[in-house]
Scaffold this motif. Sequence first.
Motif, PDB file in Angstrom:
ATOM      1  N   ARG A 120       0.836  -1.192   0.000  1.00  0.00           N
ATOM      2  CA  ARG A 120       0.000   0.000   0.000  1.00  0.00           C
ATOM      3  C   ARG A 120       0.873   1.244   0.000  1.00  0.00           C
ATOM      4  O   ARG A 120       1.826   1.353   0.759  1.00  0.00           O
ATOM      5  CB  ARG A 120      -0.948   0.000   1.211  1.00  0.00           C
ATOM      6  CG  ARG A 120      -1.941   1.165   1.193  1.00  0.00           C
ATOM      7  CD  ARG A 120      -3.171   0.877   2.013  1.00  0.00           C
ATOM      8  NE  ARG A 120      -3.980  -0.223   1.463  1.00  0.00           N
ATOM      9  CZ  ARG A 120      -4.819  -0.080   0.449  1.00  0.00           C
ATOM     10  NH1 ARG A 120      -4.987   1.102  -0.137  1.00  0.00           N
ATOM     11  NH2 ARG A 120      -5.514  -1.112   0.021  1.00  0.00           N
ATOM     12  N   ARG A 121       0.541   2.173  -0.878  1.00  0.00           N
ATOM     13  CA  ARG A 121       1.332   3.384  -1.070  1.00  0.00           C
ATOM     14  C   ARG A 121       0.486   4.626  -0.782  1.00  0.00           C
ATOM     15  O   ARG A 121      -0.662   4.721  -1.222  1.00  0.00           O
ATOM     16  CB  ARG A 121       1.848   3.482  -2.507  1.00  0.00           C
ATOM     17  CG  ARG A 121       2.697   2.287  -2.956  1.00  0.00           C
ATOM     18  CD  ARG A 121       4.058   2.307  -2.318  1.00  0.00           C
ATOM     19  NE  ARG A 121       4.916   1.244  -2.837  1.00  0.00           N
ATOM     20  CZ  ARG A 121       6.162   1.040  -2.441  1.00  0.00           C
ATOM     21  NH1 ARG A 121       6.698   1.816  -1.516  1.00  0.00           N
ATOM     22  NH2 ARG A 121       6.877   0.063  -2.960  1.00  0.00           N
ATOM     23  N   ALA A 122       1.091   5.575  -0.068  1.00  0.00           N
ATOM     24  CA  ALA A 122       0.426   6.849   0.208  1.00  0.00           C
ATOM     25  C   ALA A 122       1.080   7.981  -0.572  1.00  0.00           C
ATOM     26  O   ALA A 122       0.800   9.159  -0.334  1.00  0.00           O
ATOM     27  CB  ALA A 122       0.465   7.160   1.700  1.00  0.00           C
ATOM     28  N   ALA A 123       1.962   7.637  -1.495  1.00  0.00           N
ATOM     29  CA  ALA A 123       2.578   8.603  -2.396  1.00  0.00           C
ATOM     30  C   ALA A 123       2.581   7.994  -3.786  1.00  0.00           C
ATOM     31  O   ALA A 123       2.657   6.770  -3.938  1.00  0.00           O
ATOM     32  CB  ALA A 123       3.997   8.942  -1.958  1.00  0.00           C
ATOM     33  N   VAL A 124       2.492   8.813  -4.797  1.00  0.00           N
ATOM     34  CA  VAL A 124       2.390   8.326  -6.157  1.00  0.00           C
ATOM     35  C   VAL A 124       3.561   8.855  -6.984  1.00  0.00           C
ATOM     36  O   VAL A 124       3.950  10.022  -6.868  1.00  0.00           O
ATOM     37  CB  VAL A 124       1.044   8.741  -6.792  1.00  0.00           C
ATOM     38  CG1 VAL A 124       0.929  10.250  -6.943  1.00  0.00           C
ATOM     39  CG2 VAL A 124       0.830   8.055  -8.124  1.00  0.00           C
ATOM     40  N   ARG A 125       4.174   7.981  -7.776  1.00  0.00           N
ATOM     41  CA  ARG A 125       5.201   8.427  -8.705  1.00  0.00           C
ATOM     42  C   ARG A 125       4.545   9.137  -9.875  1.00  0.00           C
ATOM     43  O   ARG A 125       3.386   8.875 -10.219  1.00  0.00           O
ATOM     44  CB  ARG A 125       6.037   7.236  -9.192  1.00  0.00           C
ATOM     45  CG  ARG A 125       6.898   6.662  -8.087  1.00  0.00           C
ATOM     46  CD  ARG A 125       7.974   5.734  -8.630  1.00  0.00           C
ATOM     47  NE  ARG A 125       8.759   5.222  -7.505  1.00  0.00           N
ATOM     48  CZ  ARG A 125       8.839   3.937  -7.160  1.00  0.00           C
ATOM     49  NH1 ARG A 125       8.199   3.040  -7.861  1.00  0.00           N
ATOM     50  NH2 ARG A 125       9.567   3.569  -6.138  1.00  0.00           N
ATOM     51  N   VAL A 126       5.312  10.018 -10.503  1.00  0.00           N
ATOM     52  CA  VAL A 126       4.727  10.845 -11.560  1.00  0.00           C
ATOM     53  C   VAL A 126       5.589  10.825 -12.812  1.00  0.00           C
ATOM     54  O   VAL A 126       6.789  10.541 -12.775  1.00  0.00           O
ATOM     55  CB  VAL A 126       4.546  12.298 -11.085  1.00  0.00           C
ATOM     56  CG1 VAL A 126       3.560  12.374  -9.937  1.00  0.00           C
ATOM     57  CG2 VAL A 126       5.877  12.935 -10.698  1.00  0.00           C
ATOM     58  N   GLN A 127       4.950  11.133 -13.923  1.00  0.00           N
ATOM     59  CA  GLN A 127       5.605  11.221 -15.221  1.00  0.00           C
ATOM     60  C   GLN A 127       6.289  12.583 -15.332  1.00  0.00           C
ATOM     61  O   GLN A 127       5.726  13.528 -15.872  1.00  0.00           O
ATOM     62  CB  GLN A 127       4.578  11.035 -16.335  1.00  0.00           C
ATOM     63  CG  GLN A 127       3.809   9.730 -16.261  1.00  0.00           C
ATOM     64  CD  GLN A 127       2.681   9.664 -17.257  1.00  0.00           C
ATOM     65  OE1 GLN A 127       2.846   9.966 -18.435  1.00  0.00           O
ATOM     66  NE2 GLN A 127       1.498   9.267 -16.793  1.00  0.00           N
ATOM     67  N   TRP A 128       7.531  12.652 -14.858  1.00  0.00           N
ATOM     68  CA  TRP A 128       8.248  13.929 -14.833  1.00  0.00           C
ATOM     69  C   TRP A 128       8.579  14.426 -16.234  1.00  0.00           C
ATOM     70  O   TRP A 128       8.914  15.606 -16.420  1.00  0.00           O
ATOM     71  CB  TRP A 128       9.537  13.778 -14.012  1.00  0.00           C
ATOM     72  CG  TRP A 128      10.385  12.627 -14.452  1.00  0.00           C
ATOM     73  CD1 TRP A 128      10.321  11.339 -14.009  1.00  0.00           C
ATOM     74  CD2 TRP A 128      11.414  12.648 -15.444  1.00  0.00           C
ATOM     75  NE1 TRP A 128      11.248  10.557 -14.655  1.00  0.00           N
ATOM     76  CE2 TRP A 128      11.931  11.333 -15.545  1.00  0.00           C
ATOM     77  CE3 TRP A 128      11.966  13.656 -16.248  1.00  0.00           C
ATOM     78  CZ2 TRP A 128      12.959  10.995 -16.422  1.00  0.00           C
ATOM     79  CZ3 TRP A 128      12.988  13.323 -17.131  1.00  0.00           C
ATOM     80  CH2 TRP A 128      13.479  12.003 -17.204  1.00  0.00           C
TER      81      TRP A 128
END
Length: 323
Positions: free
Chosen positions: A223-231
């Motif tokens: 479970r993740r509370a942060a999301v990676r993004v398309q920089w």
Amino acid sequence: MLRSYSQALLQGRISMEHSGYDIIGDIHGHAGALIELLEILGYRATASGYAHPQRKVIFLGDFIDRGEQLVEHRKLLSIVMAMVDNGHAKAIMGNHEFNALAYHTEVDGKPLRPHTDKNTKQHQAFLNEYSKSDPEKARVLNFFSSLPLWLDLGPLRAVHACWDQSSVNFLAARAVGARLTPELLLQASCQGSEAFNAVETLLKGCEVDLPDGVSFLDKDGNRRAAVRVQWWSRHAKALGEIALPAGVDIGLAANLPLPAAIPHYPSAHKPCFIGHYWLRGEPAPLADNVACLDYSVAGNGKLVAYRFDGEQLLQKDKFVFVA
């Protein structure tokens, strides 16, 4: 299945008189797939490792972990290390090599990366082939420690997950040739430190904290509370447009405006090659000057390379893969 470029290469329709780089994404212990891809690219086994008369490989890291059923880590690492040691390839560090160094480095009797069930399970494929007393393990870990965190060559850049210039600048002032020192490894293993944040960004990507109560399960069920993004995205307006993996449900947080801290990679900058993101489908550039070469070989996907010959606008037909 092969892209048209590799088919043309096999049929002798493409001249190889000029030199260039063949950039290869995350391998995760799949030695057989790597040998197949190298041979398609025109590399042949020699006394000093797989070599090409005009070209070199750039490996983007994540050589290890996953693929427990293969038992090919030793074979893979012998290929990669021979190529790098003998000048047939360059390589950078992935997050799995960083994690391995921290897992096997003790300070005051405690490993820098705790031996929790989660961490050990993630590293099990490596542990299956390298016992605690295996002398070869020390040579492999020394190789990992020699890997730079990034490459900035004349025509291109390579980093495992995210080119963030502020993180590069911070680490360049403390690393030796973009390589971790023992002190920097220790600092980068301390969650919340500047070194930790910089290494995390380069090797694992830019993350954005989600609002309280919003979370999701990643591909491994964590479970993740942060999301990676398309920089690399240049036209998005809301967080949901750049959240990774594509289509992830982050609820109303999808409508949030883009955080100002997301790294920006201008279209005028030299091409940048990355791995890490477990993409699917047909390989293609993410932007005119950004390409990801991780297409989930460890998840029944593809092992992907890009044949780079100095072009500043990346081309779909320069991707080569085996599946």
